[in-house]
Write an enzyme that holds these catalytic residues in place. Structure first.
Site, PDB file in Angstrom:
ATOM      1  N   TYR A 141       0.828  -1.219   0.000  1.00 23.43           N
ATOM      2  CA  TYR A 141       0.000   0.000   0.000  1.00 23.43           C
ATOM      3  C   TYR A 141       0.860   1.266   0.000  1.00 23.43           C
ATOM      4  O   TYR A 141       0.520   2.256  -0.639  1.00 23.43           O
ATOM      5  CB  TYR A 141      -0.972  -0.020   1.188  1.00 23.43           C
ATOM      6  N   ASN A 172     -12.827   3.231  -6.744  1.00 21.89           N
ATOM      7  CA  ASN A 172     -11.403   3.544  -6.679  1.00 21.89           C
ATOM      8  C   ASN A 172     -11.007   4.012  -5.286  1.00 21.89           C
ATOM      9  O   ASN A 172     -11.816   4.590  -4.559  1.00 21.89           O
ATOM     10  CB  ASN A 172     -11.038   4.612  -7.723  1.00 21.89           C
ATOM     11  N   ASP A 175      -8.076   5.819  -4.917  1.00 21.24           N
ATOM     12  CA  ASP A 175      -6.939   6.720  -5.174  1.00 21.24           C
ATOM     13  C   ASP A 175      -7.232   8.199  -4.884  1.00 21.24           C
ATOM     14  O   ASP A 175      -6.326   9.024  -4.932  1.00 21.24           O
ATOM     15  CB  ASP A 175      -6.455   6.551  -6.638  1.00 21.24           C
ATOM     16  N   HIS A 198     -15.079   1.658  -1.510  1.00 20.80           N
ATOM     17  CA  HIS A 198     -14.006   0.769  -1.044  1.00 20.80           C
ATOM     18  C   HIS A 198     -12.923   1.504  -0.275  1.00 20.80           C
ATOM     19  O   HIS A 198     -11.808   1.002  -0.151  1.00 20.80           O
ATOM     20  CB  HIS A 198     -13.409   0.017  -2.244  1.00 20.80           C
ATOM     21  N   CYS A 200      -6.622   2.463  12.407  1.00 28.09           N
ATOM     22  CA  CYS A 200      -6.195   1.438  13.363  1.00 28.09           C
ATOM     23  C   CYS A 200      -6.860   0.115  12.969  1.00 28.09           C
ATOM     24  O   CYS A 200      -8.032   0.099  12.600  1.00 28.09           O
ATOM     25  CB  CYS A 200      -6.648   1.851  14.766  1.00 28.09           C
ATOM     26  N   CYS A 217      -0.679   1.839  16.236  1.00 28.53           N
ATOM     27  CA  CYS A 217      -1.629   2.908  16.532  1.00 28.53           C
ATOM     28  C   CYS A 217      -1.169   3.660  17.784  1.00 28.53           C
ATOM     29  O   CYS A 217      -0.932   3.029  18.828  1.00 28.53           O
ATOM     30  CB  CYS A 217      -3.019   2.304  16.772  1.00 28.53           C
ATOM     31  N   GLY A 235     -15.122   2.740 -16.829  1.00 29.67           N
ATOM     32  CA  GLY A 235     -13.829   2.151 -16.486  1.00 29.67           C
ATOM     33  C   GLY A 235     -13.889   1.080 -15.436  1.00 29.67           C
ATOM     34  O   GLY A 235     -13.014   0.998 -14.571  1.00 29.67           O
ATOM     35  N   GLU A 287     -13.041  -1.986 -23.530  1.00 31.25           N
ATOM     36  CA  GLU A 287     -13.283  -3.446 -23.660  1.00 31.25           C
ATOM     37  C   GLU A 287     -14.723  -3.790 -23.263  1.00 31.25           C
ATOM     38  O   GLU A 287     -15.313  -3.077 -22.444  1.00 31.25           O
ATOM     39  CB  GLU A 287     -12.348  -4.215 -22.693  1.00 31.25           C
ATOM     40  N   ALA A 301     -11.865   6.606 -21.159  1.00 33.48           N
ATOM     41  CA  ALA A 301     -12.639   7.609 -20.414  1.00 33.48           C
ATOM     42  C   ALA A 301     -12.093   9.012 -20.668  1.00 33.48           C
ATOM     43  O   ALA A 301     -12.859   9.974 -20.809  1.00 33.48           O
ATOM     44  CB  ALA A 301     -12.591   7.291 -18.924  1.00 33.48           C
TER      45      ALA A 301
HETATM   46  C1  BV8 Z   1     -18.258  -8.303   0.448  1.00 29.21           C
HETATM   47  C2  BV8 Z   1      -9.999  -1.857  -2.080  1.00 29.21           C
HETATM   48  C3  BV8 Z   1     -19.517  -9.501   1.961  1.00 29.21           C
HETATM   49  C4  BV8 Z   1      -8.739  -2.619  -1.787  1.00 29.21           C
HETATM   50  C5  BV8 Z   1     -11.374  -3.398  -3.412  1.00 29.21           C
HETATM   51  C6  BV8 Z   1     -17.976 -14.890  -5.788  1.00 29.21           C
HETATM   52  C7  BV8 Z   1     -18.934 -14.296  -6.584  1.00 29.21           C
HETATM   53  C8  BV8 Z   1     -19.354 -12.982  -6.340  1.00 29.21           C
HETATM   54  C9  BV8 Z   1     -18.791 -12.250  -5.296  1.00 29.21           C
HETATM   55  C10 BV8 Z   1     -17.844 -12.864  -4.525  1.00 29.21           C
HETATM   56  C11 BV8 Z   1     -17.428 -14.162  -4.756  1.00 29.21           C
HETATM   57  N1  BV8 Z   1     -16.481 -14.470  -3.844  1.00 29.21           N
HETATM   58  C12 BV8 Z   1     -16.285 -13.394  -3.041  1.00 29.21           C
HETATM   59  C13 BV8 Z   1     -17.137 -12.435  -3.445  1.00 29.21           C
HETATM   60  C14 BV8 Z   1     -17.291 -11.127  -2.845  1.00 29.21           C
HETATM   61  C15 BV8 Z   1     -16.146 -10.220  -3.252  1.00 29.21           C
HETATM   62  C16 BV8 Z   1     -16.008 -10.143  -4.764  1.00 29.21           C
HETATM   63  O1  BV8 Z   1     -16.761  -9.459  -5.422  1.00 29.21           O
HETATM   64  N2  BV8 Z   1     -14.985 -10.841  -5.305  1.00 29.21           N
HETATM   65  C17 BV8 Z   1     -14.743 -10.799  -6.738  1.00 29.21           C
HETATM   66  C18 BV8 Z   1     -13.238 -10.934  -6.991  1.00 29.21           C
HETATM   67  C19 BV8 Z   1     -15.529 -11.916  -7.407  1.00 29.21           C
HETATM   68  N3  BV8 Z   1     -16.521  -8.925  -2.744  1.00 29.21           N
HETATM   69  C20 BV8 Z   1     -16.155  -8.592  -1.505  1.00 29.21           C
HETATM   70  O2  BV8 Z   1     -15.473  -9.275  -0.770  1.00 29.21           O
HETATM   71  C21 BV8 Z   1     -16.717  -7.260  -1.004  1.00 29.21           C
HETATM   72  N4  BV8 Z   1     -17.267  -7.470   0.286  1.00 29.21           N
HETATM   73  O3  BV8 Z   1     -18.813  -8.888  -0.447  1.00 29.21           O
HETATM   74  O4  BV8 Z   1     -18.581  -8.475   1.735  1.00 29.21           O
HETATM   75  C22 BV8 Z   1     -19.689  -9.605   3.378  1.00 29.21           C
HETATM   76  C23 BV8 Z   1     -20.974  -9.568   3.855  1.00 29.21           C
HETATM   77  C24 BV8 Z   1     -21.165  -9.707   5.176  1.00 29.21           C
HETATM   78  C25 BV8 Z   1     -20.084  -9.844   6.038  1.00 29.21           C
HETATM   79  C26 BV8 Z   1     -18.777  -9.861   5.544  1.00 29.21           C
HETATM   80  C27 BV8 Z   1     -18.574  -9.738   4.210  1.00 29.21           C
HETATM   81  C28 BV8 Z   1     -15.612  -6.235  -0.871  1.00 29.21           C
HETATM   82  C29 BV8 Z   1     -15.066  -5.916  -2.226  1.00 29.21           C
HETATM   83  C30 BV8 Z   1     -14.094  -4.728  -2.105  1.00 29.21           C
HETATM   84  C31 BV8 Z   1     -12.679  -5.202  -2.353  1.00 29.21           C
HETATM   85  N5  BV8 Z   1     -11.765  -4.037  -2.340  1.00 29.21           N
HETATM   86  N6  BV8 Z   1     -10.576  -2.309  -3.358  1.00 29.21           N
HETATM   87  C32 BV8 Z   1      -7.626  -2.263  -2.742  1.00 29.21           C
HETATM   88  O5  BV8 Z   1      -7.889  -1.732  -3.821  1.00 29.21           O
HETATM   89  O6  BV8 Z   1      -6.460  -2.536  -2.387  1.00 29.21           O
HETATM   90  S1  BV8 Z   1     -11.927  -3.929  -4.901  1.00 29.21           S
HETATM   91  C33 BV8 Z   1     -10.844  -3.383  -6.094  1.00 29.21           C
HETATM   92  O7  BV8 Z   1     -10.996  -4.235  -7.192  1.00 29.21           O
HETATM   93  C34 BV8 Z   1     -11.176  -2.021  -6.612  1.00 29.21           C
HETATM   94  O8  BV8 Z   1     -11.564  -1.142  -5.596  1.00 29.21           O
HETATM   95  C35 BV8 Z   1     -12.242  -2.290  -7.611  1.00 29.21           C
HETATM   96  O9  BV8 Z   1     -13.493  -2.248  -7.026  1.00 29.21           O
HETATM   97  C36 BV8 Z   1     -11.957  -3.684  -8.038  1.00 29.21           C
HETATM   98  C37 BV8 Z   1     -11.389  -3.696  -9.434  1.00 29.21           C
HETATM   99  O10 BV8 Z   1     -12.453  -3.429 -10.256  1.00 29.21           O
HETATM  100  P1  BV8 Z   1     -12.410  -2.265 -11.345  1.00 29.21           P
HETATM  101  O11 BV8 Z   1     -12.385  -0.954 -10.659  1.00 29.21           O
HETATM  102  O12 BV8 Z   1     -13.522  -2.530 -12.274  1.00 29.21           O
HETATM  103  O13 BV8 Z   1     -11.015  -2.386 -12.068  1.00 29.21           O
HETATM  104  P2  BV8 Z   1     -10.521  -3.511 -13.053  1.00 29.21           P
HETATM  105  O14 BV8 Z   1      -9.050  -3.364 -13.101  1.00 29.21           O
HETATM  106  O15 BV8 Z   1     -11.140  -4.825 -12.699  1.00 29.21           O
HETATM  107  O16 BV8 Z   1     -11.148  -3.079 -14.473  1.00 29.21           O
HETATM  108  C38 BV8 Z   1     -10.692  -1.908 -15.097  1.00 29.21           C
HETATM  109  C39 BV8 Z   1     -11.581  -1.669 -16.286  1.00 29.21           C
HETATM  110  O17 BV8 Z   1     -11.196  -0.439 -16.881  1.00 29.21           O
HETATM  111  C40 BV8 Z   1     -11.471  -2.741 -17.345  1.00 29.21           C
HETATM  112  O18 BV8 Z   1     -12.760  -3.124 -17.779  1.00 29.21           O
HETATM  113  C41 BV8 Z   1     -10.716  -2.027 -18.499  1.00 29.21           C
HETATM  114  O19 BV8 Z   1     -11.162  -2.472 -19.762  1.00 29.21           O
HETATM  115  C42 BV8 Z   1     -11.130  -0.599 -18.278  1.00 29.21           C
HETATM  116  N7  BV8 Z   1     -10.184   0.413 -18.756  1.00 29.21           N
HETATM  117  C43 BV8 Z   1      -8.840   0.300 -18.912  1.00 29.21           C
HETATM  118  N8  BV8 Z   1      -8.349   1.494 -19.368  1.00 29.21           N
HETATM  119  C44 BV8 Z   1      -9.414   2.347 -19.468  1.00 29.21           C
HETATM  120  C45 BV8 Z   1     -10.577   1.663 -19.081  1.00 29.21           C
HETATM  121  N9  BV8 Z   1     -11.801   2.235 -19.094  1.00 29.21           N
HETATM  122  C46 BV8 Z   1     -11.879   3.522 -19.499  1.00 29.21           C
HETATM  123  N10 BV8 Z   1     -10.807   4.247 -19.870  1.00 29.21           N
HETATM  124  C47 BV8 Z   1      -9.569   3.694 -19.880  1.00 29.21           C
HETATM  125  N11 BV8 Z   1      -8.498   4.430 -20.278  1.00 29.21           N
END
Ligand code: BV8
Length: 245
Positions: free
Chosen positions: A67, A102, A104, A119, A127, A147, A187, A215, A231
């Site tokens: 991080y 995001n 950031d 997120h 902490c 902390c 995005g 994409e 974007a």
């Molecule tokens: C929760 C912070 C429940 C940390 C992040 C199975 C099925 C479904 C769901 C789950 C499953 N197993 C587990 C889950 C739940 C899980 C989940 O969804 N997993 C995924 C992998 C399947 N979700 C969770 O755990 C969430 N919590 O469900 O809690 C719960 C309930 C009760 C009690 C306890 C728990 C929490 C999810 C949050 C995780 N934290 N970020 C950190 O970043 O370090 S998520 C992190 O990844 C980002 O924040 C973001 O959200 C995600 C990435 O996604 P995108 O932002 O879409 O980015 P990505 O790179 O994937 O895509 C980029 C896109 O941009 C592409 O399409 C590309 O084509 C496009 N692009 C590229 N260039 C450009 C562009 N577009 C426009 N212009 C450009 N120039």
């Protein structure tokens, strides 16, 4: 870039627009998306493997360093024309709700006034026990630092996989889906839940669903309008066509 007339008309008439952003909007600021291979020490890990409470328990020093490295990249990055077009949009429509996945902080640095961070934000620290935010801590060799209030390890103020989203942010985001006239998914690969549910919630409530992404994604077959492009190019074009100077 051809902007469909339906989008222009809907934006001009909109009372409330929901912009839902993912890592792709920050790609043109030089920040890697989660789909880009990791570099350096973390090249053999997927973000989903590092952004978890388990990883932090197992290797708090490595996760803290990951991080810290991302925070440095964010501090060096600048908002790009895509971020700035959303500021222009906020000044053109009666109400813009900007919901971001995001971590950031670039939307705030671009000047958007009301940003809902689903997120968290990696430029903030908290902490790991008491969850209270910590702005400063005594210099230490220990990684992660402790902390100053309770001595527990410090951690980034982000939502890890398996952790729940901040309830107020989630509720505000869902409320926006029920009320918006246009929802722009920008995005995002629309994979991470529950955030990925928001665009279709908006569409089910009557909003025009627009996807901006070079994409295809799981959203593409549902979107009313798909603008295949970056974007940083598409968003300024949409604002320019909808509100010619
Ligand atoms: C929760 C912070 C429940 C940390 C992040 C199975 C099925 C479904 C769901 C789950 C499953 N197993 C587990 C889950 C739940 C899980 C989940 O969804 N997993 C995924 C992998 C399947 N979700 C969770 O755990 C969430 N919590 O469900 O809690 C719960 C309930 C009760 C009690 C306890 C728990 C929490 C999810 C949050 C995780 N934290 N970020 C950190 O970043 O370090 S998520 C992190 O990844 C980002 O924040 C973001 O959200 C995600 C990435 O996604 P995108 O932002 O879409 O980015 P990505 O790179 O994937 O895509 C980029 C896109 O941009 C592409 O399409 C590309 O084509 C496009 N692009 C590229 N260039 C450009 C562009 N577009 C426009 N212009 C450009 N120039």
């Amino acid at each position: 870039m051809n902007i469909p007339e339906i989008l222009i008309q809907k934006l001009r008439a909109a009372r409330h627009v929901l912009a839902f952003t993912g890592a792709g909007i920050s790609a043109e600021s030089g920040l890697a998306t989660y789909r880009d291979p990791q570099t350096g020490l973390w090249s053999k890990f997927l973000p989903q493997e590092l952004a978890t409470p388990e990883a932090f328990q197992r290797r708090p020093d490595m996760i803290w360093a990951w991080y810290a490295s991302r925070r440095q990249a964010v501090e060096r990055a600048e908002p790009n024309p895509g971020h700035r077009a959303l500021v222009a949009l906020e000044n053109r429509v009666p109400r813009l709700t900007l919901v971001t996945q995001n971590v950031d902080g670039l939307h705030q640095r671009a000047g958007n006034r009301r940003v809902i961070e689903l997120h968290g934000n990696l430029t903030r620290t908290r902490c790991s026990e008491g969850a209270h935010r910590v702005e400063t801590w005594p210099a230490t060799e220990e990684v992660p630092p402790r902390c100053p209030v309770c001595g527990a390890r410090l951690r980034p103020d982000v939502v890890w996989f398996g952790e729940t989203l901040p309830l107020d942010a989630w509720e505000a985001a869902v409320a926006a889906t029920q009320d918006c006239d246009v929802c722009m998914a920008i995005g995002t690969s629309a994979v991470v839940r529950p955030a990925a549910l928001l665009p279709e919630l908006a569409q089910k409530s009557g909003a025009l669903l627009v996807e901006i992404n070079p994409e295809p994604t799981p959203l593409s077959t549902h979107s009313d309008v798909t603008l295949a492009g970056k974007a940083g190019e598409v968003l300024p074009a949409v604002v320019r066509v909808a509100w010619p100077a």
